[in-house]
Design an enzyme around this catalytic site. Structure first.
Site, PDB file in Angstrom:
ATOM      1  N   HIS A  29     -51.866 -10.077  33.466  1.00 41.87           N
ATOM      2  CA  HIS A  29     -52.918  -9.605  32.430  1.00 41.87           C
ATOM      3  C   HIS A  29     -53.531  -9.768  31.678  1.00 41.87           C
ATOM      4  CE1 HIS A  29     -50.560  -7.790  29.474  1.00 41.87           C
ATOM      5  NE2 HIS A  29     -50.148  -8.987  30.095  1.00 41.87           N
ATOM      6  N   ASP A  38     -43.736 -13.051  30.591  1.00 41.69           N
ATOM      7  CA  ASP A  38     -44.126 -11.940  30.513  1.00 41.69           C
ATOM      8  C   ASP A  38     -43.787 -10.720  30.401  1.00 41.69           C
ATOM      9  OD1 ASP A  38     -45.345  -9.750  29.655  1.00 41.69           O
ATOM     10  OD2 ASP A  38     -47.568 -10.253  30.517  1.00 41.69           O
ATOM     11  N   GLN A  47     -43.682  -5.474  31.156  1.00 44.01           N
ATOM     12  CA  GLN A  47     -43.256  -4.303  32.093  1.00 44.01           C
ATOM     13  C   GLN A  47     -41.906  -4.233  33.094  1.00 44.01           C
ATOM     14  OE1 GLN A  47     -45.255  -1.848  33.315  1.00 44.01           O
ATOM     15  NE2 GLN A  47     -46.599  -2.079  32.087  1.00 44.01           N
ATOM     16  N   LYS A  93     -42.949  -0.474  25.406  1.00 44.76           N
ATOM     17  CA  LYS A  93     -42.712   0.266  26.776  1.00 44.76           C
ATOM     18  C   LYS A  93     -41.659   0.528  27.077  1.00 44.76           C
ATOM     19  CE  LYS A  93     -46.691  -1.891  28.464  1.00 44.76           C
ATOM     20  NZ  LYS A  93     -48.155  -2.297  27.844  1.00 44.76           N
ATOM     21  N   CYS A 116     -56.583  -3.844  32.711  1.00 39.91           N
ATOM     22  CA  CYS A 116     -56.177  -5.002  31.380  1.00 39.91           C
ATOM     23  C   CYS A 116     -55.932  -5.866  32.782  1.00 39.91           C
ATOM     24  CB  CYS A 116     -55.687  -4.762  30.295  1.00 39.91           C
ATOM     25  SG  CYS A 116     -56.638  -3.658  29.429  1.00 39.91           S
TER      26      CYS A 116
END
Lengths: 409, 143
Positions: free
Chosen positions: A126, A203, A206, A229, A367
């Site tokens: 993203h 990253d 998620q 999240k 994104c």
């Protein structure tokens, strides 16, 4: 199909927001990849902090300052445990994943990545894991390389092998793609990068709510995630970094907790992690993050992941029967994210009609515009499931989708 | 040709019959879009895309007997309905009437509630573009 070890109805009771009507219909919240809802314990932790303990941290000697400092640092310990970092000092609080990545780009990147060096990211990233590196490349003259994906939305690992060289100084990839749900082979990515002497940033925005994160087992050099999240508050996240790297990196921002001594002739910086925590942080929200991690730990990430996988399979089964259904991203290893198009119907229209039926899904490019470009589409409809979602909701969603499609025929 | 205000009153009445039901209203807006005349292909170019809309909206205007005639299209059914509403209100009116129009129907039907903030911004961009066309065509008349 395996029956879940979790009592979903009991879990749902802990989320007050779920028990409401939206546009006259019971809310079905399928936008969890954007942000998850918060259990009562997280809301209570925030309220408790502001009702009882509100004070600035680390400097005050009074009781409230002591309480808030202790609670703040307890979250750091909880994050360290959540990520299985070797040391608590390797955890830096940030505003979220985006700030974590920017911090690494602005400190590690500026100091250790030079003209002629290369940074590798993936086509699944993203914008937050693309733009900071583009900025760095513009400033430092380094080059950004991209691991391509196949039509299923899986990284082409052969191509990754070809991109790696002694010029590679950093590899920054997501663990799970927000747009498609692809779970990447991060351990393999990290090991291969280390063989050429590159550092790796994961990253985990998620991944944090869906996968067990173990920074020691992964042997990643940096890992960033966001609280919001993973059932926690917005505006807070954490960056893990290996001690030797964090110590070698220059500070990120100046002021507040990041100094040891300041005089007009020079400043000595504080030790890690405080060196990277300038200014007054989001104290109450950091404290509430612990409640979120406690919630996750109590359920067990493996149980959560197993149940979400069950939801994913159930949804895939029902969606296969929907007229004109085109899945986007069909990786073999996927998190509970379904990105799709309906032939002849614009995603925005679908999103709006589903909203009228009380169903919250995300529509657009998520994104991740370069990824959309790869698939030659403007965007998708994305339904992303969480532990509090149910098969009944999925059934209602698929029926609503079929009804919506009829409106376009 | 009915006045801009008379057309707006009629639209307000139509929406009133939908009783604020979100789904029915969206369905109605889509029906309006489906009734929009075919968009002349020669006008489907980047110059005629309305800037500020998330969806693609093509809009063109020309003068016919001193009145502005708009043609429009969109790649999404709901946006097509929204632009259709606007062409219904503003097509066939003089540039001055368009420029002086008070588009009170938006508030009265509670448009923002139906289309959300992002589409509301796009809706505003469509109105602005229609007014710019009216201004340009007014200058043409005066020249």
């Amino acid at each position: 199909m395996v029956e879940t070890a979790l009592n979903i109805e009991e879990i749902r009771k802990e989320f007050p927001i779920l028990h409401q009507q939206v546009n006259g219909k019971p809310l079905v919240y399928f936008d969890n990849a954007a942000t998850s809802q918060k259990p009562q314990s997280v809301i209570d932790a925030l309220t408790h902090y502001y009702n009882t303990d509100n004070a600035n941290i680390h400097r005050g000697i009074h009781t409230l300052a002591e309480r808030s400092t202790t609670a703040f640092e307890n979250t750091r310990k909880a994050v360290a445990k959540f990520l299985n970092s070797r040391e608590v000092e390797e955890i830096i609080f940030t505003k979220g994943t985006t700030e974590g990545i920017n911090l690494v780009a602005a400190t590690f990147g500026r100091k250790f990545i030079k003209d002629g060096d290369e940074i590798i990211i993936s086509a699944l990233e993203h914008h937050s894991n693309i733009v900071p590196w583009q900025i760095l490349c513009e400033e430092n003259g380094c080059t950004l390389k991209v691991i391509p994906v196949n039509d299923k939305g899986e990284l082409l690992m052969d191509e990754y092998d070809k991109l790696l060289s002694d010029k590679t100084k950093l590899v920054s990839v997501n663990y799970i793609s927000n747009a498609l749900g692809t779970i990447n082979p991060v351990k393999e990515i990290i090991d291969k990068a280390h063989k050429v002497g590159a550092k790796v940033l994961i990253d985990a925005a998620q991944a944090a709510p869906h996968a067990t994160l173990d920074v020691q087992a992964l042997d990643c050099d940096f890992l960033a995630f966001s609280a919001h999240k993973v059932y926690g508050p917005t505006g807070v996240g954490a960056l893990y970094g290996k001690r030797d790297l964090l110590e070698a990196m220059p500070p990120y921002q100046g002021g507040g907790e990041m100094i040891k001594d300041v005089s007009f002739s020079g400043t000595t910086y504080n030790d890690i992690p405080y060196k990277f925590e300038a200014g007054t942080p989001n104290i109450g929200e950091v404290i509430a993050l612990k409640a979120a991690l406690d919630f996750v730990n109590e359920l067990g990430l493996e149980n959560i992941a197993a149940y979400e996988h069950e939801l994913l399979e159930y949804a895939n089964e029902l969606l296969a029967d929907v007229d004109g259904f085109i899945p986007v991203g069909t990786a073999d290893n996927k998190a509970s994210v379904i990105s799709f198009l309906i032939e002849g119907v614009h995603p925005f229209d679908l999103g709006q009609i589903l909203d009228a039926k009380g169903i919250a899904v995300r529509t657009g490019h998520h994104c991740a515009q370069p990824l959309m470009e790869r698939f030659q589409i403007e965007g998708t409809v994305r339904a992303s499931f969480s532990v509090y979602n149910t098969k009944e909701e999925i059934k209602y969603f698929v029926e609503a989708l079929k009804a919506a499609i009829k409106m376009f025929k | 040709m009915a006045t801009i205000n008379a057309i707006q009153e009629s639209i307000i009445e139509d929406f009133g019959m939908l009783d604020g039901d979100m789904e029915m209203t969206i369905g109605y807006i889509m029906e309006l879009g489906a009734k929009l005349p075919d968009f002349p292909e020669e006008y489907r170019n980047d110059d005629n895309i309305v800037k500020g809309c998330q969806s693609k909206v093509w809009l063109f205007a020309k003068l016919e007997d001193g009145k502005v005639e708009y043609v429009a299209d969109s790649n999404t059914a709901i946006t097509k309905g929204l632009v259709s509403l606007l062409t219904t209100i503003l097509s066939g009116q003089t540039p001055d009437d368009i420029l002086n129009a008070d588009l009170f129907f938006k508030e009265r039907i509670g448009m923002n509630r139906f289309i959300g903030t992002q589409r509301s911004n796009g809706f505003g961009a469509m109105i602005k573009q229609m007014q710019l066309y009216a201004l340009a065509l007014k200058s043409k008349i005066e020249a």
